[in-house]
Design an enzyme around this catalytic site. Sequence first.
Site, mmCIF file in Angstrom:
data_model
loop_
_atom_site.group_PDB
_atom_site.id
_atom_site.type_symbol
_atom_site.label_atom_id
_atom_site.label_comp_id
_atom_site.label_asym_id
_atom_site.label_seq_id
_atom_site.Cartn_x
_atom_site.Cartn_y
_atom_site.Cartn_z
ATOM 1 N N ASP A 66 0.837 -1.215 0.000
ATOM 2 C CA ASP A 66 0.000 0.000 0.000
ATOM 3 C C ASP A 66 0.868 1.260 0.000
ATOM 4 O O ASP A 66 0.733 2.122 0.872
ATOM 5 C CB ASP A 66 -0.925 0.025 1.225
ATOM 6 C CG ASP A 66 -1.766 -1.228 1.345
ATOM 7 O OD1 ASP A 66 -2.255 -1.707 0.314
ATOM 8 O OD2 ASP A 66 -1.943 -1.719 2.475
ATOM 9 N N GLU A 97 -11.015 -1.958 -2.689
ATOM 10 C CA GLU A 97 -10.374 -1.206 -1.609
ATOM 11 C C GLU A 97 -9.258 -0.359 -2.222
ATOM 12 O O GLU A 97 -9.101 -0.288 -3.448
ATOM 13 C CB GLU A 97 -9.824 -2.146 -0.534
ATOM 14 C CG GLU A 97 -8.827 -3.173 -1.037
ATOM 15 C CD GLU A 97 -8.445 -4.211 0.016
ATOM 16 O OE1 GLU A 97 -9.040 -4.202 1.102
ATOM 17 O OE2 GLU A 97 -7.547 -5.028 -0.266
#
EC number: 3.2.1.99
Length: 317
Positions: free
Chosen positions: A23, A189
Amino acid sequence: MTRSLAAFPDPLALTGGSFFVHDPSLVQRASDGKYFLFTTHNLGGILTATNLAGPWSSVGSILTGESSINLPGRDDIWAPDVSLHNGVYYAYYSISTFGSQNSAIGLATSTSMDPGTWTDHGLVFQSQSGNLYNAIDPNLVFDENGSSVLTFGSFWSDLFQLNLGSNLQSVSSSPVQVSFNSTSPQPEEGSFVWKHGSFYYLFFSSGLCCGFDASALPPAGNEYKVFVGRSSSAHGPFLDKNGKDLRNTGGTLVLASHGNVYAPGGQAIFTDSKTGKDIFVYHYVPVNSPQPYDDAYSALGLNAIDWSSGWPVLTSI
């Protein structure tokens, strides 16, 4: 969802030793052009480099101890989103545990991004079991009126937005859904909104991110990949290349598994001041690693973006 017609280029070859990233958020310091890379785990791990290709050095973390948010996971923050506004770097981060809606988005700030200079301001927004949404994977963007908007969400009804106050921490609206995949388990997401030209582009990751078993991989295409839609407003509605609303399982494919790159996602974008190019930043699981398909070896992916078609097409750097 629509498929991209372009073949996927390999990510930029990096120099130096291997390092974990997941991420990622990548920011170039305004004062000296130094690259700062932020990652999930290690209280928001920070790596730095003077060249985009590395070598990258781990220098510390955003937080020096547990987050002030009193939730499980406060010692292991996820998905930091870092950007510069009015001389201050804002790092929004996630507190949660796997499979839980007891989640929160926090904020830390710094004027330099160096470890030890960050102030933890604590809670911005949270969710709990039974809510429509899951408060992780935050991303800050400023809309067409200059107002701050936070996009977030993971699985539970997917992606949402809410408005922030002028202090970029207080919440001034209720969450509004901006993307939804009706296919169980609603696997969207990692939202990221980027303004280019007259459009705001909403990127998101879809599929299984982690926990792969090389002997029992998910069906091809069920692993992480990146989609996009666009809108003339930062608030949407976001449509894909075929005009399908992201709230109706829309999305145009930007990046998927290929070659040594497996399950790419967790994406962000920054503009490299050295080249003027927009750089697509993501993590991927290397197929060729000491333990193939093991996300403990998750690596940094970097590609340039060609916007000439009005849609993001990845190219080599």
